[in-house]
Motif scaffolding. Sequence first.
Motif, mmCIF file in Angstrom:
data_model
loop_
_atom_site.group_PDB
_atom_site.id
_atom_site.type_symbol
_atom_site.label_atom_id
_atom_site.label_comp_id
_atom_site.label_asym_id
_atom_site.label_seq_id
_atom_site.Cartn_x
_atom_site.Cartn_y
_atom_site.Cartn_z
ATOM 1 N N ASN A 77 0.815 -1.216 0.000
ATOM 2 C CA ASN A 77 0.000 0.000 0.000
ATOM 3 C C ASN A 77 0.851 1.270 0.000
ATOM 4 O O ASN A 77 0.323 2.377 -0.047
ATOM 5 C CB ASN A 77 -0.920 0.023 1.218
ATOM 6 C CG ASN A 77 -2.024 -1.018 1.128
ATOM 7 O OD1 ASN A 77 -2.487 -1.333 0.036
ATOM 8 N ND2 ASN A 77 -2.449 -1.551 2.251
ATOM 9 N N SER A 78 2.172 1.099 0.055
ATOM 10 C CA SER A 78 3.072 2.246 0.079
ATOM 11 C C SER A 78 3.358 2.729 -1.337
ATOM 12 O O SER A 78 2.970 2.087 -2.321
ATOM 13 C CB SER A 78 4.385 1.872 0.773
ATOM 14 O OG SER A 78 5.171 1.038 -0.066
ATOM 15 N N VAL A 79 4.050 3.859 -1.445
ATOM 16 C CA VAL A 79 4.370 4.404 -2.767
ATOM 17 C C VAL A 79 5.350 3.512 -3.520
ATOM 18 O O VAL A 79 5.463 3.601 -4.740
ATOM 19 C CB VAL A 79 4.967 5.829 -2.632
ATOM 20 C CG1 VAL A 79 3.941 6.794 -2.107
ATOM 21 C CG2 VAL A 79 6.206 5.825 -1.753
ATOM 22 N N HIS A 80 6.063 2.646 -2.806
ATOM 23 C CA HIS A 80 7.030 1.751 -3.428
ATOM 24 C C HIS A 80 6.456 0.357 -3.663
ATOM 25 O O HIS A 80 7.173 -0.534 -4.115
ATOM 26 C CB HIS A 80 8.284 1.625 -2.550
ATOM 27 C CG HIS A 80 9.057 2.890 -2.424
ATOM 28 N ND1 HIS A 80 9.714 3.271 -1.271
ATOM 29 C CD2 HIS A 80 9.267 3.886 -3.316
ATOM 30 C CE1 HIS A 80 10.296 4.437 -1.461
ATOM 31 N NE2 HIS A 80 10.050 4.838 -2.690
ATOM 32 N N GLY A 81 5.195 0.158 -3.351
ATOM 33 C CA GLY A 81 4.599 -1.177 -3.359
ATOM 34 C C GLY A 81 4.616 -1.903 -4.687
ATOM 35 O O GLY A 81 4.519 -3.131 -4.719
ATOM 36 N N SER A 82 4.759 -1.174 -5.783
ATOM 37 C CA SER A 82 4.758 -1.821 -7.098
ATOM 38 C C SER A 82 6.164 -2.228 -7.548
ATOM 39 O O SER A 82 6.333 -2.827 -8.612
ATOM 40 C CB SER A 82 4.149 -0.882 -8.142
ATOM 41 O OG SER A 82 4.899 0.317 -8.235
ATOM 42 N N PHE A 83 7.175 -1.919 -6.738
ATOM 43 C CA PHE A 83 8.550 -2.224 -7.118
ATOM 44 C C PHE A 83 8.994 -3.575 -6.575
ATOM 45 O O PHE A 83 8.484 -4.050 -5.566
ATOM 46 C CB PHE A 83 9.513 -1.152 -6.592
ATOM 47 C CG PHE A 83 9.222 0.225 -7.105
ATOM 48 C CD1 PHE A 83 8.622 0.418 -8.335
ATOM 49 C CD2 PHE A 83 9.542 1.335 -6.344
ATOM 50 C CE1 PHE A 83 8.349 1.687 -8.809
ATOM 51 C CE2 PHE A 83 9.271 2.613 -6.803
ATOM 52 C CZ PHE A 83 8.671 2.790 -8.043
ATOM 53 N N ASN A 84 9.966 -4.175 -7.255
ATOM 54 C CA ASN A 84 10.607 -5.380 -6.727
ATOM 55 C C ASN A 84 11.502 -5.009 -5.559
ATOM 56 O O ASN A 84 12.127 -3.942 -5.547
ATOM 57 C CB ASN A 84 11.460 -6.052 -7.810
ATOM 58 C CG ASN A 84 10.614 -6.707 -8.868
ATOM 59 O OD1 ASN A 84 9.491 -7.120 -8.612
ATOM 60 N ND2 ASN A 84 11.144 -6.782 -10.074
ATOM 61 N N ASN A 92 7.083 1.685 4.285
ATOM 62 C CA ASN A 92 5.786 2.193 4.736
ATOM 63 C C ASN A 92 5.481 3.602 4.241
ATOM 64 O O ASN A 92 4.536 4.229 4.717
ATOM 65 C CB ASN A 92 5.728 2.203 6.269
ATOM 66 C CG ASN A 92 6.020 0.843 6.867
ATOM 67 O OD1 ASN A 92 5.744 -0.185 6.262
ATOM 68 N ND2 ASN A 92 6.593 0.818 8.056
ATOM 69 N N ILE A 93 6.265 4.129 3.313
ATOM 70 C CA ILE A 93 6.072 5.507 2.862
ATOM 71 C C ILE A 93 4.749 5.641 2.109
ATOM 72 O O ILE A 93 4.494 4.922 1.145
ATOM 73 C CB ILE A 93 7.235 5.960 1.960
ATOM 74 C CG1 ILE A 93 8.546 5.963 2.756
ATOM 75 C CG2 ILE A 93 6.973 7.347 1.394
ATOM 76 C CD1 ILE A 93 9.760 6.331 1.929
ATOM 77 N N LEU A 94 3.929 6.585 2.562
ATOM 78 C CA LEU A 94 2.624 6.831 1.957
ATOM 79 C C LEU A 94 2.669 8.110 1.134
ATOM 80 O O LEU A 94 3.539 8.964 1.360
ATOM 81 C CB LEU A 94 1.556 6.945 3.042
ATOM 82 C CG LEU A 94 1.319 5.684 3.883
ATOM 83 C CD1 LEU A 94 0.406 6.005 5.072
ATOM 84 C CD2 LEU A 94 0.711 4.572 3.038
ATOM 85 N N PRO A 95 1.739 8.292 0.191
ATOM 86 C CA PRO A 95 1.707 9.535 -0.595
ATOM 87 C C PRO A 95 1.516 10.742 0.317
ATOM 88 O O PRO A 95 0.892 10.642 1.381
ATOM 89 C CB PRO A 95 0.496 9.335 -1.514
ATOM 90 C CG PRO A 95 0.269 7.858 -1.550
ATOM 91 C CD PRO A 95 0.694 7.335 -0.221
ATOM 92 N N ALA A 96 2.032 11.885 -0.081
ATOM 93 C CA ALA A 96 1.972 13.085 0.751
ATOM 94 C C ALA A 96 0.544 13.507 1.058
ATOM 95 O O ALA A 96 0.268 14.077 2.121
ATOM 96 C CB ALA A 96 2.714 14.226 0.048
ATOM 97 N N GLU A 97 -0.391 13.227 0.150
ATOM 98 C CA GLU A 97 -1.775 13.646 0.385
ATOM 99 C C GLU A 97 -2.497 12.752 1.403
ATOM 100 O O GLU A 97 -3.592 13.087 1.861
ATOM 101 C CB GLU A 97 -2.569 13.673 -0.923
ATOM 102 C CG GLU A 97 -2.639 12.338 -1.670
ATOM 103 C CD GLU A 97 -1.480 12.147 -2.633
ATOM 104 O OE1 GLU A 97 -1.572 11.225 -3.476
ATOM 105 O OE2 GLU A 97 -0.494 12.896 -2.545
ATOM 106 N N ASN A 98 -1.885 11.615 1.751
ATOM 107 C CA ASN A 98 -2.472 10.733 2.759
ATOM 108 C C ASN A 98 -2.248 11.328 4.147
ATOM 109 O O ASN A 98 -1.129 11.640 4.525
ATOM 110 C CB ASN A 98 -1.835 9.342 2.666
ATOM 111 C CG ASN A 98 -2.534 8.322 3.539
ATOM 112 O OD1 ASN A 98 -2.800 8.555 4.711
ATOM 113 N ND2 ASN A 98 -2.832 7.165 2.953
#
Length: 311
Positions: free
Chosen positions: A82-89, A152-158
Amino acid sequence: MWKQKLGDSIAAAITAMFVLVAVTIVAASVFCSVFLFAQAAWAAGPGQGNDYCFSCHGNEGMKINYDGKEILLTVDKEAYENSVHGSFNCTSCHAGTETFPHQTEYNASFGRQMMENCKSCHTEIYQQFKNSTHGQYSSLVSCESCHGKPHNILPAENRESQHNRFNIIDSCGTCHSGVVMESYQRSFHGIAFSYEYENAPNCVDCHTAHSILPSDNPNSTISAANIGSTCEPCHKGMINAGANLLNGKTHVVPEDKENAFPLWITWKIFLGLILFDVVMNGTIPTFELIRHLRNLKKKQAATSAGAKKSI
């Protein structure tokens, strides 16, 4: 006859040996090709590779002892996805972990090495940070200090993000406590921001996020050349004031007589006015209460006297 049989036997043995060597080479080549292909597919596959990582790192309580410290290696899979990096390997950032055992050297500079990995995607931001005041203290301040754990980094708007607009003050306060933070929180800006007024400035609005520089640096947003432009978006006309805006003190509290004498005088005057108002207006309800008690007493006495006459 026996010489011919011996020769045939030697020839057969040599032939068999060459055949065996050839078969071994072919089998080894096929095995290596399959193995390397599988490793490449695992590293490149968007889901398969990460699932393989989480088969170990998804286990609760996974940890190691390193350099006398206990280090937790568990990663929350749901939080990561669910983090901004979640789509990366995982291997995109963790170089040297494509195979197991991992070919990564863990040492005192491991945290710094991980920060270096950020620049592979965030090149411009990394360069800004490196040239900033924070960048000079990279042994103490890293990307993680402001943005939180990479997993665990979330988008700034979160609203839950550590670098969300309304959480930045707390993030900065972990290092900049004391007078700097107190002066902001007691200022007009800080009070408005505490009520989540969106147009109230926070630390980043004045100092920027990654290009923080001291005021004597011409490129700083709070330098004599740029301070007017920094204030202009909210306070129209400040761009004309320019360097004059630096004549006053910024991060001070009313109690600081030495560095903020005008503010200290103003604070004392207001305290005097408040005390005067309390003394002057505080007597009014007191006298009113006494008057009402007297009237009540007279009314009770008159009622008692009327009751006696009726008897």
